[in-house]
Design an enzyme around this catalytic site. Structure first.
Site, PDB file in Angstrom:
ATOM      1  N   PHE A 155       0.837  -1.219   0.183  1.00  0.00           N
ATOM      2  CA  PHE A 155      -0.074  -0.068  -0.095  1.00  0.00           C
ATOM      3  C   PHE A 155       0.894   1.187  -0.019  1.00  0.00           C
ATOM      4  O   PHE A 155       1.907   1.199   0.696  1.00  0.00           O
ATOM      5  CB  PHE A 155      -0.843  -0.081   1.428  1.00  0.00           C
ATOM      6  CG  PHE A 155      -0.402   0.289   2.373  1.00  0.00           C
ATOM      7  CD1 PHE A 155       0.488  -0.559   3.231  1.00  0.00           C
ATOM      8  CD2 PHE A 155      -0.481   1.772   2.874  1.00  0.00           C
ATOM      9  CE1 PHE A 155       1.264  -0.114   4.244  1.00  0.00           C
ATOM     10  CE2 PHE A 155       0.274   2.107   4.314  1.00  0.00           C
ATOM     11  CZ  PHE A 155       1.011   1.193   4.846  1.00  0.00           C
TER      12      PHE A 155
ATOM     13  N   TRP B 129       8.600   5.466   0.064  1.00  0.00           N
ATOM     14  CA  TRP B 129       8.907   4.377   0.983  1.00  0.00           C
ATOM     15  C   TRP B 129       7.764   3.212   1.089  1.00  0.00           C
ATOM     16  O   TRP B 129       7.432   2.859   1.833  1.00  0.00           O
ATOM     17  CB  TRP B 129       8.990   5.007   2.559  1.00  0.00           C
ATOM     18  CG  TRP B 129       9.669   6.162   2.947  1.00  0.00           C
ATOM     19  CD1 TRP B 129      11.099   6.029   2.676  1.00  0.00           C
ATOM     20  CD2 TRP B 129       9.616   7.168   3.322  1.00  0.00           C
ATOM     21  NE1 TRP B 129      11.751   7.133   3.052  1.00  0.00           N
ATOM     22  CE2 TRP B 129      10.723   8.001   3.594  1.00  0.00           C
ATOM     23  CE3 TRP B 129       8.402   8.064   3.698  1.00  0.00           C
ATOM     24  CZ2 TRP B 129      10.713   9.479   4.025  1.00  0.00           C
ATOM     25  CZ3 TRP B 129       8.279   9.188   3.920  1.00  0.00           C
ATOM     26  CH2 TRP B 129       9.276  10.101   3.940  1.00  0.00           C
TER      27      TRP B 129
ATOM     28  N   ASP C  33      -5.267   0.148  11.403  1.00  0.00           N
ATOM     29  CA  ASP C  33      -5.502  -0.336  12.849  1.00  0.00           C
ATOM     30  C   ASP C  33      -4.996  -1.763  12.632  1.00  0.00           C
ATOM     31  O   ASP C  33      -4.442  -2.211  13.742  1.00  0.00           O
ATOM     32  CB  ASP C  33      -6.969  -0.361  13.143  1.00  0.00           C
ATOM     33  CG  ASP C  33      -7.649   0.854  13.464  1.00  0.00           C
ATOM     34  OD1 ASP C  33      -6.763   1.791  13.802  1.00  0.00           O
ATOM     35  OD2 ASP C  33      -9.005   1.138  13.633  1.00  0.00           O
TER      36      ASP C  33
ATOM     37  N   GLN D 296      24.056 -11.602  39.439  1.00  0.00           N
ATOM     38  CA  GLN D 296      22.623 -10.962  39.530  1.00  0.00           C
ATOM     39  C   GLN D 296      22.296  -9.761  38.946  1.00  0.00           C
ATOM     40  O   GLN D 296      21.414  -9.624  38.344  1.00  0.00           O
ATOM     41  CB  GLN D 296      22.483 -10.732  41.257  1.00  0.00           C
ATOM     42  CG  GLN D 296      21.022 -10.742  41.413  1.00  0.00           C
ATOM     43  CD  GLN D 296      20.598 -10.719  42.924  1.00  0.00           C
ATOM     44  OE1 GLN D 296      21.270  -9.928  43.620  1.00  0.00           O
ATOM     45  NE2 GLN D 296      19.549 -11.545  43.472  1.00  0.00           N
TER      46      GLN D 296
ATOM     47  N   GLN E  64      24.314  -5.164  24.794  1.00  0.00           N
ATOM     48  CA  GLN E  64      25.158  -4.626  26.092  1.00  0.00           C
ATOM     49  C   GLN E  64      25.739  -6.101  26.549  1.00  0.00           C
ATOM     50  O   GLN E  64      26.681  -6.308  27.020  1.00  0.00           O
ATOM     51  CB  GLN E  64      24.173  -4.045  26.842  1.00  0.00           C
ATOM     52  CG  GLN E  64      25.169  -3.332  27.897  1.00  0.00           C
ATOM     53  CD  GLN E  64      25.981  -2.221  27.706  1.00  0.00           C
ATOM     54  OE1 GLN E  64      26.031  -1.782  26.458  1.00  0.00           O
ATOM     55  NE2 GLN E  64      26.969  -2.002  28.186  1.00  0.00           N
TER      56      GLN E  64
ATOM     57  N   GLU F  36       3.990   2.718   9.744  1.00  0.00           N
ATOM     58  CA  GLU F  36       2.843   2.744  10.167  1.00  0.00           C
ATOM     59  C   GLU F  36       2.229   3.626  11.437  1.00  0.00           C
ATOM     60  O   GLU F  36       1.602   3.283  12.152  1.00  0.00           O
ATOM     61  CB  GLU F  36       2.208   1.310  10.509  1.00  0.00           C
ATOM     62  CG  GLU F  36       2.499   0.299   9.267  1.00  0.00           C
ATOM     63  CD  GLU F  36       1.680  -1.026   8.779  1.00  0.00           C
ATOM     64  OE1 GLU F  36       0.735  -1.074   9.652  1.00  0.00           O
ATOM     65  OE2 GLU F  36       2.183  -1.831   8.101  1.00  0.00           O
TER      66      GLU F  36
ATOM     67  N   SER G  43       6.145   6.330  16.980  1.00  0.00           N
ATOM     68  CA  SER G  43       5.841   6.482  18.165  1.00  0.00           C
ATOM     69  C   SER G  43       4.907   7.738  18.705  1.00  0.00           C
ATOM     70  O   SER G  43       3.995   7.713  19.528  1.00  0.00           O
ATOM     71  CB  SER G  43       6.771   6.127  19.129  1.00  0.00           C
ATOM     72  OG  SER G  43       7.413   4.985  18.929  1.00  0.00           O
TER      73      SER G  43
HETATM   74  C1  LIG Z   1      11.256   0.742   6.052  1.00  0.00           C
HETATM   75  C2  LIG Z   1       9.874   1.646   5.692  1.00  0.00           C
HETATM   76  C3  LIG Z   1       8.687   1.041   5.071  1.00  0.00           C
HETATM   77  C4  LIG Z   1       7.695   1.784   5.068  1.00  0.00           C
HETATM   78  N1  LIG Z   1       6.518   1.343   4.282  1.00  0.00           N
HETATM   79  C5  LIG Z   1       5.554   2.009   4.120  1.00  0.00           C
HETATM   80  C6  LIG Z   1       4.509   1.486   3.165  1.00  0.00           C
HETATM   81  O1  LIG Z   1       4.456   0.554   2.862  1.00  0.00           O
HETATM   82  N2  LIG Z   1       3.307   2.432   2.705  1.00  0.00           N
HETATM   83  C7  LIG Z   1       3.452   3.838   3.029  1.00  0.00           C
HETATM   84  O2  LIG Z   1       2.546   4.461   2.823  1.00  0.00           O
HETATM   85  N3  LIG Z   1       4.518   4.414   4.062  1.00  0.00           N
HETATM   86  C8  LIG Z   1       5.450   3.335   4.509  1.00  0.00           C
HETATM   87  N4  LIG Z   1       6.547   3.912   5.057  1.00  0.00           N
HETATM   88  C9  LIG Z   1       6.608   5.331   5.663  1.00  0.00           C
HETATM   89  C10 LIG Z   1       6.511   5.739   7.075  1.00  0.00           C
HETATM   90  O3  LIG Z   1       4.835   5.413   7.380  1.00  0.00           O
HETATM   91  C11 LIG Z   1       6.581   6.986   7.431  1.00  0.00           C
HETATM   92  O4  LIG Z   1       8.061   7.223   7.257  1.00  0.00           O
HETATM   93  C12 LIG Z   1       6.392   7.556   8.704  1.00  0.00           C
HETATM   94  O5  LIG Z   1       4.806   7.593   8.696  1.00  0.00           O
HETATM   95  C13 LIG Z   1       6.990   8.994   9.097  1.00  0.00           C
HETATM   96  O6  LIG Z   1       6.681   9.801   8.350  1.00  0.00           O
HETATM   97  P1  LIG Z   1       7.936  10.659   7.705  1.00  0.00           P
HETATM   98  O7  LIG Z   1       9.046   9.622   7.550  1.00  0.00           O
HETATM   99  O8  LIG Z   1       7.697  11.518   6.640  1.00  0.00           O
HETATM  100  O9  LIG Z   1       8.274  11.604   8.920  1.00  0.00           O
HETATM  101  P2  LIG Z   1       7.640  13.064   9.440  1.00  0.00           P
HETATM  102  O10 LIG Z   1       6.126  12.719   9.334  1.00  0.00           O
HETATM  103  O11 LIG Z   1       8.533  13.856   8.727  1.00  0.00           O
HETATM  104  O12 LIG Z   1       8.183  12.932  11.273  1.00  0.00           O
HETATM  105  C14 LIG Z   1       9.552  13.398  11.665  1.00  0.00           C
HETATM  106  C15 LIG Z   1       9.304  13.296  13.068  1.00  0.00           C
HETATM  107  O13 LIG Z   1       8.563  14.295  13.508  1.00  0.00           O
HETATM  108  C16 LIG Z   1       7.536  13.566  14.404  1.00  0.00           C
HETATM  109  N5  LIG Z   1       6.301  14.139  14.277  1.00  0.00           N
HETATM  110  C17 LIG Z   1       5.689  14.395  13.141  1.00  0.00           C
HETATM  111  N6  LIG Z   1       4.578  15.096  13.321  1.00  0.00           N
HETATM  112  C18 LIG Z   1       4.340  15.116  14.884  1.00  0.00           C
HETATM  113  C19 LIG Z   1       3.225  15.804  15.825  1.00  0.00           C
HETATM  114  N7  LIG Z   1       2.158  16.241  15.294  1.00  0.00           N
HETATM  115  N8  LIG Z   1       3.723  15.708  17.069  1.00  0.00           N
HETATM  116  C20 LIG Z   1       4.937  15.026  17.371  1.00  0.00           C
HETATM  117  N9  LIG Z   1       6.031  14.672  16.722  1.00  0.00           N
HETATM  118  C21 LIG Z   1       5.536  14.583  15.350  1.00  0.00           C
HETATM  119  C22 LIG Z   1       7.511  12.278  14.013  1.00  0.00           C
HETATM  120  O14 LIG Z   1       7.101  11.226  15.268  1.00  0.00           O
HETATM  121  C23 LIG Z   1       9.050  12.028  13.938  1.00  0.00           C
HETATM  122  O15 LIG Z   1       9.775  11.652  14.706  1.00  0.00           O
HETATM  123  C24 LIG Z   1       7.823   3.099   5.275  1.00  0.00           C
HETATM  124  C25 LIG Z   1       8.843   3.805   6.052  1.00  0.00           C
HETATM  125  C26 LIG Z   1       9.933   3.043   6.115  1.00  0.00           C
HETATM  126  C27 LIG Z   1      11.244   3.670   7.031  1.00  0.00           C
END
Ligand SMILES: Cc1cc2nc3c(=O)[nH]c(=O)nc-3n(C[C@H](O)[C@H](O)[C@H](O)COP(=O)(O)OP(=O)(O)OC[C@H]3O[C@@H](n4cnc5c(N)ncnc54)[C@H](O)[C@@H]3O)c2cc1C
Length: 380
Positions: A119, A152, A239, A278, A335, A362, A365
């Site tokens: 997806f 990605w 979900d 321990q 570690q 997905e 955190s």
């Molecule tokens: C190996 C891999 C496989 C993936 N596969 C898929 C896939 O199959 N399909 C797909 O659609 N996507 C996929 N992704 C994309 C993935 O879902 C996104 O990388 C992820 O949702 C984060 O988006 P971003 O990388 O743009 O980070 P950003 O959205 O730019 O976030 C950067 C940082 O800012 C933080 N942040 C952003 N907004 C907020 C907020 N409101 N409050 C606090 N912190 C915030 C984030 O938590 C993060 O720490 C994949 C990613 C990887 C690495």
């Protein structure tokens, strides 16, 4: 476990230990996508566990599926993510919103594990905020023309079928989540262009690419469900996806714990096995407790799903806790292995690298915490 669960878990564990784990280090080194192994997994039914029986799936309950997925993830997280996606987002979308013809054409081979699916929601400039996506579909007679760039996408270069979310609210409109639709895109459609496989820190047996959509034409039946509902469908699918990632993270953490227990039973310093200290026992006890808690949260969310209840908050909790556990447990494992833990010759550094992505994809955190907090009434 019920007898059925025991049989399925034993089958998954046996396959994982015989056909996946022995090759996992090599796939990690070469970035090879193990298509043949994944299709074998499909023949055993593991790619269609959550698909309905009437469409050749196993129609199994979520908890049993999570148990099987943990076994595969303990052997290789890259293979596990393909199993997870296959059983979650596209399956949920097609089962709930596909027409009988779409289900016949796509859900059946998907459930039989004959095709690999993915997806594509994220874009280079929209990850945590997918409603800000820019890729578009415009009407063309009865059909559609798609343009834009997705980022990605897991299996972007290896899938036979992609569920792709794009805007359908016109070139100038930016109606956020309401203007997004889902399209069913066979990857051999002209205009579907996968980028080169990303060179990732971990999860290297999984293929991750950009997808350029260049005047990609689809017939009317390429649209899934209702126009403008694609964002809702994606969130429903996520979900289920997040439950899978919780099981994946639990599998990674469990394997790191197992390796650690084994190592501490043989490695000697100060004339004694590490496991006799321990301080080391306390560390192993904490690791085991967190692994158990991760599994319990995932299974509790799975049980809610099996009872037909909403799992949005509990899937987010399970994914959040299990992914942070996987990162913490694999760090402790390195570690405990000391210098050897830092070396590629030993298995725990791969588990550490594989664990990290579970805190990112997905929904990061931080996004899981936002979802959980929304249900607490803590928002104004
Ligand atoms: C190996 C891999 C496989 C993936 N596969 C898929 C896939 O199959 N399909 C797909 O659609 N996507 C996929 N992704 C994309 C993935 O879902 C996104 O990388 C992820 O949702 C984060 O988006 P971003 O990388 O743009 O980070 P950003 O959205 O730019 O976030 C950067 C940082 O800012 C933080 N942040 C952003 N907004 C907020 C907020 N409101 N409050 C606090 N912190 C915030 C984030 O938590 C993060 O720490 C994949 C990613 C990887 C690495």
């Amino acid at each position: 476990m019920t007898d059925t669960q025991r049989q399925i878990v034993e089958l998954a564990r046996d396959f994982a230990r015989t056909h996946i784990e022995p090759k996992a280090a090599e796939w990690d080194r070469t970035k090879e996508f193990p298509r043949a192994t994944i299709l074998e997994l499909g023949k055993l039914g593991f790619l269609g566990m959550c698909s309905p029986e009437e469409y050749d799936g196993m129609g199994i309950d979520a908890v049993t599926y999570l148990m099987a997925l943990e076994e595969i993830a303990a052997a290789d997280a890259g293979v596990a993510v393909t199993m997870s996606i296959q059983n979650a987002i596209p399956t949920v979308m097609l089962t709930r919103h596909g027409t009988p013809a779409q289900k016949e054409r796509w859900l059946r081979p998907l459930a039989r594990g004959e095709i690999i699916v993915g997806f594509a929601l994220s874009e280079p400039d929209s990850g945590s905020d997918p409603a800000s996506m820019r890729a578009q579909a415009v009407r063309d007679g009865n059909g559609w023309v798609l343009n834009g760039l997705k980022a990605w996408a897991t299996n972007g270069g290896t899938a036979d079928l992609m569920m792709i979310m794009v805007r359908t609210d016109g070139p100038d409109a930016r109606r956020g989540a309401k203007g997004i639709s889902t399209f069913i895109v066979p990857t051999d459609t002209p205009g579907y262009k996968a980028g080169k496989p990303e060179d990732k820190m971990g999860l290297r047996a999984s293929n991750t690419t950009t997808i350029a959509l260049e005047d990609l034409r689809l017939p009317a039946e390429g649209l899934l469900g209702d126009e403008g509902m694609g964002f809702v469908y994606a969130m429903e699918g996520l979900d289920a996806g997040r439950l899978g990632i919780a099981a994946q993270a639990t599998g990674i953490a469990r394997r790191a714990l197992e390796h650690s227990i084994e190592y501490c039973g043989v490695r000697k310093q100060f004339g004694r096995k590490l496991g006799e200290f321990q301080g080391v026992q306390f560390k192993l006890a904490d690791m085991a407790t967190r692994v158990e808690a991760s599994r319990a949260l995932a299974h509790a969310a799975g049980a809610l799903r099996d009872r037909g209840q909403s799992i949005t908050q509990h899937a987010a909790m399970a994914k959040l806790f299990a992914s942070e556990t996987a990162m913490w447990v694999t760090t402790q494992a390195i570690q405990l292995f000391g210098g050897y833990g830092y070396m590629r010759d030993y298995p725990v550094e791969k588990l550490f690298r594989d664990a990290k992505v579970t805190e990112i994809y997905e929904g990061t955190s931080e996004i899981q915490r936002i979802v959980i907090a929304r249900y607490l009434g803590a928002h104004p």
